[in-house]
Scaffold this active site. Structure first.
Site, short mmCIF file in Angstrom:
data_model
loop_
_atom_site.label_atom_id
_atom_site.label_comp_id
_atom_site.label_asym_id
_atom_site.label_seq_id
_atom_site.Cartn_x
_atom_site.Cartn_y
_atom_site.Cartn_z
N TYR A 298 5.55 -10.15 7.04
CA TYR A 298 5.58 -8.82 7.36
C TYR A 298 6.05 -8.14 8.62
CZ TYR A 298 2.67 -7.51 2.88
OH TYR A 298 2.36 -7.27 1.68
N ASP B 271 0.79 -1.23 0.20
CA ASP B 271 -0.04 0.01 -0.03
C ASP B 271 0.59 1.27 0.19
OD1 ASP B 271 -2.53 -1.19 0.09
OD2 ASP B 271 -2.92 -1.06 2.32
#
Length: 375
Positions: A146, A91
């Site tokens: 992540y 993102d």
């Protein structure tokens, strides 16, 4: 397949014949590139062809591939021509230490050096490996890891008056954070953790392998901690909402029972933590490695030799960006001020008072689906 395409091309003039000869000398091959980048100032990873006002990481990458001579210019305009695929669609503002893209390129001499010469210093290609012709970095990926770096004052209870730079996370609170993060392990329905997915959409079910918060550390007088999460795949905003909910519970804005409720059918209001601290750490190709990694033709997609370069890049570009931006723009502090606006109880009350109506509305809400990709 490529030769078939070449034979069909019309060789109408000398220039085209010269280009054809050049292509025969350096035929295109399927490869993967290991990428690291600082995402600040970019509108995510994925390129929006025809939209120049929102700059993405792929805009800079494609430009460098064309300028270095790895791909023809028209491949930059139509990325399907080079079979381009990114492993994760990060993102806006999100960084990566181990992003993987797969594509067909001409394997020119000193290819990594030439690509990097045309990239800004906060985007680096750290490695390259040959892969099978049908390889697709998104589809062949088994799991993604992540990390999320955040200032520890995010976990201070709402009733305590906290000075951000002086706050230090105690053992009890860290243990509580890890108890809550561990609840995410396994398969759950995460329709409340993304947008535009209804509670009965099968793709909202996701498998989380591990999630935990590491030991806190001090950088520039402020204490930080890093949350790690490994899952098969993630939906848009999923990780940020998973972390946002844990912060809301630890701070005392929401009851722990909201976690179980959020996996049910009702619509639950879940806060989304800032994008700043999120980093794509690693992508995993275990099945591919087992099948092709030791076939004598291909290397396993592991990057042990590049680990030092990855660590140096994080220290040089990713961590300083997160720390400095937090200090200057106070993204976490400002976001924490929005937590009281969220209504963590209303939908539970609605369910009790009018169960049928609430079920109807949750079925209707956001069932048109969204791009299924990483956060």
């Amino acid at each position: 397949e490529e030769n078939g395409h070449q034979n069909k091309r019309l060789k109408s003039d000398a220039d085209e014949e010269d280009a054809e000869d050049q292509n025969k000398k350096t035929p295109k091959r399927k490869i993967v590139l290991l990428m690291a980048y600082s995402g600040k100032g970019y509108h995510g990873m994925q390129r929006n062809v025809g939209s120049s006002q929102f700059k993405t990481i792929e805009d800079d990458l494609v430009s460098a591939l064309v300028q270095s001579g790895c791909i023809p210019e028209n491949h930059g305009e139509d990325m399907k021509k080079m079979s381009f695929q990114r492993c994760a669609r990060t993102d806006k503002g999100v960084s990566a230490a181990g992003q993987i893209v797969s594509l067909k390129v001409r394997l020119i001499d000193d290819i990594l050096e030439k690509i990097n010469n045309h990239l800004p210093s906060h985007i680096r290609i750290l490695g390259l490996k040959r892969v099978t012709g049908g390889f697709n970095s998104k589809n062949k990926c088994d799991a993604r890891t992540y990390s999320y770096m955040l200032p520890t004052f995010a976990f201070a209870h709402k009733d305590h008056d906290v000075q951000e730079e002086l706050y230090r996370l105690d053992r009890e609170t860290l243990a509580r954070v890890n108890e809550l993060l561990a609840c995410y392990r396994g398969t759950h329905n995460f329709h409340n953790f993304t947008s535009q997915k209804g509670p009965r959409d099968p793709s909202a079910k996701r498998y989380i392998m591990e999630m935990y918060c590491g030991e806190p550390f001090v950088r520039e007088n402020m204490e930080f901690a890093v949350i790690k999460v490994k899952g098969q795949s993630f939906m848009m905003h999923q990780i940020r909402k998973m972390i946002g909910l844990v912060i809301a519970i630890v701070k005392g804005y929401a009851a722990e029972s909201i976690m179980e409720r959020s996996w049910g059918e009702e619509k639950v209001d879940i806060p989304k933590a800032p994008g700043l601290g999120l980093v794509l750490e690693k992508v995993h190709f275990e099945k591919y490695n087992r099948r092709f990694g030791n076939d004598g033709l291909h290397e396993p997609l592991e990057w042990t030799e590049e680990e030092e370069k990855i660590a140096v890049f994080k220290e040089q570009y990713i961590y300083p960006t997160i720390i400095n931006t937090e200090r200057e723009e106070k993204s976490m502090a400002n976001w924490l001020n929005t937590l009281p606006i969220h209504d963590f109880n209303s939908s539970a009350v609605e369910m009790q008072t009018n169960n049928k109506n609430s079920k109807k509305s949750s079925d209707l809400e956001g069932s048109d689906g969204c791009g299924d990709d990483s956060d």
